[in-house]
Enzyme design. Structure first.
Site, PDB file in Angstrom:
ATOM      1  N   CYS A   1       0.840  -1.189   0.000  1.00 11.39           N
ATOM      2  CA  CYS A   1       0.000   0.000   0.000  1.00 11.39           C
ATOM      3  C   CYS A   1       0.880   1.246   0.000  1.00 11.39           C
ATOM      4  O   CYS A   1       1.883   1.310   0.716  1.00 11.39           O
ATOM      5  CB  CYS A   1      -0.913   0.004   1.229  1.00 11.39           C
ATOM      6  SG  CYS A   1      -2.009   1.440   1.304  1.00 11.39           S
TER       7      CYS A   1
ATOM      8  N   CYS B   1     -19.512   2.188   8.445  1.00  8.89           N
ATOM      9  CA  CYS B   1     -18.771   1.513   9.519  1.00  8.89           C
ATOM     10  C   CYS B   1     -17.514   2.341   9.752  1.00  8.89           C
ATOM     11  O   CYS B   1     -16.640   2.418   8.885  1.00  8.89           O
ATOM     12  CB  CYS B   1     -18.423   0.092   9.103  1.00  8.89           C
ATOM     13  SG  CYS B   1     -17.383  -0.800  10.285  1.00  8.89           S
TER      14      CYS B   1
ATOM     15  N   CYS C   1       0.560   0.668  10.338  1.00  8.90           N
ATOM     16  CA  CYS C   1       0.143  -0.400   9.424  1.00  8.90           C
ATOM     17  C   CYS C   1       1.314  -1.172   8.811  1.00  8.90           C
ATOM     18  O   CYS C   1       2.146  -0.591   8.108  1.00  8.90           O
ATOM     19  CB  CYS C   1      -0.721   0.179   8.304  1.00  8.90           C
ATOM     20  SG  CYS C   1      -1.400  -1.112   7.243  1.00  8.90           S
TER      21      CYS C   1
ATOM     22  N   CYS D   1     -19.354  -6.443   3.970  1.00  9.70           N
ATOM     23  CA  CYS D   1     -18.687  -5.170   4.256  1.00  9.70           C
ATOM     24  C   CYS D   1     -17.327  -5.189   3.577  1.00  9.70           C
ATOM     25  O   CYS D   1     -16.671  -6.246   3.535  1.00  9.70           O
ATOM     26  CB  CYS D   1     -18.532  -4.986   5.767  1.00  9.70           C
ATOM     27  SG  CYS D   1     -17.662  -3.459   6.260  1.00  9.70           S
TER      28      CYS D   1
ATOM     29  N   CYS E   1       0.447   5.190   6.819  1.00  2.88           N
ATOM     30  CA  CYS E   1      -0.167   5.037   8.144  1.00  2.88           C
ATOM     31  C   CYS E   1       0.848   4.395   9.096  1.00  2.88           C
ATOM     32  O   CYS E   1       1.326   3.285   8.845  1.00  2.88           O
ATOM     33  CB  CYS E   1      -1.427   4.181   8.057  1.00  2.88           C
ATOM     34  SG  CYS E   1      -2.605   4.742   6.798  1.00  2.88           S
TER      35      CYS E   1
ATOM     36  N   ARG F   1     -17.826  -2.658  17.818  1.00  4.58           N
ATOM     37  CA  ARG F   1     -17.073  -3.856  17.487  1.00  4.58           C
ATOM     38  C   ARG F   1     -15.692  -3.837  18.135  1.00  4.58           C
ATOM     39  O   ARG F   1     -14.880  -2.953  17.848  1.00  4.58           O
ATOM     40  CB  ARG F   1     -16.908  -3.979  15.965  1.00  4.58           C
ATOM     41  CG  ARG F   1     -18.233  -3.967  15.228  1.00  4.58           C
ATOM     42  CD  ARG F   1     -18.076  -4.167  13.723  1.00  4.58           C
ATOM     43  NE  ARG F   1     -19.367  -3.999  13.077  1.00  4.58           N
ATOM     44  CZ  ARG F   1     -20.308  -4.943  13.018  1.00  4.58           C
ATOM     45  NH1 ARG F   1     -20.071  -6.138  13.550  1.00  4.58           N
ATOM     46  NH2 ARG F   1     -21.467  -4.699  12.430  1.00  4.58           N
TER      47      ARG F   1
ATOM     48  N   CYS G   1     -16.450  -9.482   6.110  1.00  9.87           N
ATOM     49  CA  CYS G   1     -15.795  -8.238   5.710  1.00  9.87           C
ATOM     50  C   CYS G   1     -14.569  -8.551   4.861  1.00  9.87           C
ATOM     51  O   CYS G   1     -13.880  -9.555   5.097  1.00  9.87           O
ATOM     52  CB  CYS G   1     -15.378  -7.439   6.937  1.00  9.87           C
ATOM     53  SG  CYS G   1     -16.722  -7.171   8.115  1.00  9.87           S
TER      54      CYS G   1
END
Length: 324
Positions: A61, A197, A68, A137, A65, A269, A105
């Site tokens: 990616c 979400c 991550c 999701c 972040c 969650r 998901c």
């Protein structure tokens, strides 16, 4: 000393930062009692929704972040792969359903879906999950309005796009996309008629005030989130936050309670970081209003309690999986 209930504002009354600060200053057990009372008004307290998350595109990616391991900027040694076939996802979703999950998901490590072919394939995966009678999701990074409408047409139930932290702290964690970029995606999702979400991550180095600002921001979204994932950072070697101290479990419980009071109708969650929580911490979080968990051995790239552990825990607590 007796514990008295300080009733929350009515659902139509706006939540303020002052209200959140008031809850943050309350004795923890008094806050949990208040949140538990509200939780019972809006939800069946005996039910926990089981969800399963599949990593449908791993690593590489372009985002930075800081938490991550899937960022191409960090050397974390994770496995990488591209989108799976429909048959692979069908088998995963069938297994998840057999283990009690009602929401499946799918997460792709993208800044945004890279091209139309990828979007078309993700939509086929969404249709496959929906055909099994499960909620679907996805989290694919930033979305345009046409992309959100395409996912809606495919039957998507919800789109996950976390704000991660407060607007004031955000740039300390991510510099490759702005907080406003995240809000724009949430707006596109909501306008397409897809459930929002949206939650955040605790333990990034933020202050207690930043955590309150994060909850406040969620309450101010034009379309409030139907689902609020609350993650605890799982530090990964090779990321800028690899040496960050763990979140105090009782701090997590307090955030769950305040989120329940601020967003009474949402599912809350418990997401990443559950492996570090004791059974007692889980129990307090459920009492305070958490009513969904992700099951399975891994959550994207980090370890997670397995189905056997979660089934045993729910049995001990007298809780049952939420029906479809």
């Amino acid at each position: 000393m007796s514990i008295t209930l300080d009733m929350p504002p009515s659902p139509s009354a706006p939540i303020t930062l002052e209200q959140l600060r008031h809850w943050a200053a309350m004795p923890l057990l008094a806050l949990v009692l208040q949140a538990a009372n509200v939780h019972r008004q809006w939800h069946n307290p005996a039910e926990i929704q089981l969800c399963t998350l599949s990593n449908i595109k791993s690593g590489n990616c372009s985002e930075d972040c800081a938490y991550c391991p899937q960022s191409v900027r960090y050397n974390t040694g994770i496995e990488t792969w591209d989108l799976p076939t429909v048959d692979v996802i069908k088998a995963q979703a069938q297994a998840a359903k057999a283990n009690g999950s009602t929401r499946f998901c799918m997460g792709a490590a993208w800044r945004t879906p890279p091209h139309q072919t990828a979007m078309d394939h993700v939509c086929e995966l969404v249709k496959t999950v929906c055909d099994l009678g499960m909620e679907a999701c996805v989290t694919l990074g930033m979305l345009t309005q046409p992309q959100a409408k395409q996912l809606k047409a495919a039957g998507l139930t919800a789109y996950n796009h976390n704000i991660d932290t407060s607007p004031a702290f955000y740039e300390q964690i991510i510099t490759t996309r702005t907080f406003e970029d995240r809000l724009e995606t949430l707006k596109n999702v909501a306008e397409a008629g897809i459930q929002v979400c949206c939650g955040g991550i605790l333990g990034l180095g933020e202050t207690p005030e930043h955590r309150l600002e994060m909850i406040y921001t969620l309450t101010q979204l034009e379309t409030p989130p139907e689902s609020v994932p609350i993650n605890c950072l799982v530090p990964v070697d090779g990321t800028p936050l690899e040496n960050t101290p763990p979140v105090e479990p009782l701090d997590l419980v307090r955030i769950v309670a305040m989120t329940r009071l601020a967003l009474p109708s949402a599912k809350i969650r418990l997401s990443a970081g559950r492996l570090s929580l004791s059974e007692e911490a889980h129990a307090l979080a459920f009492l305070a209003g958490a009513n969904a968990i992700f099951t399975g051995e891994t959550l994207l790239t980090t370890p997670n309690p397995g189905e056997n552990h979660d089934r045993a825990l729910l049995d001990k607590l007298g809780l049952v999986p939420m029906p479809a």
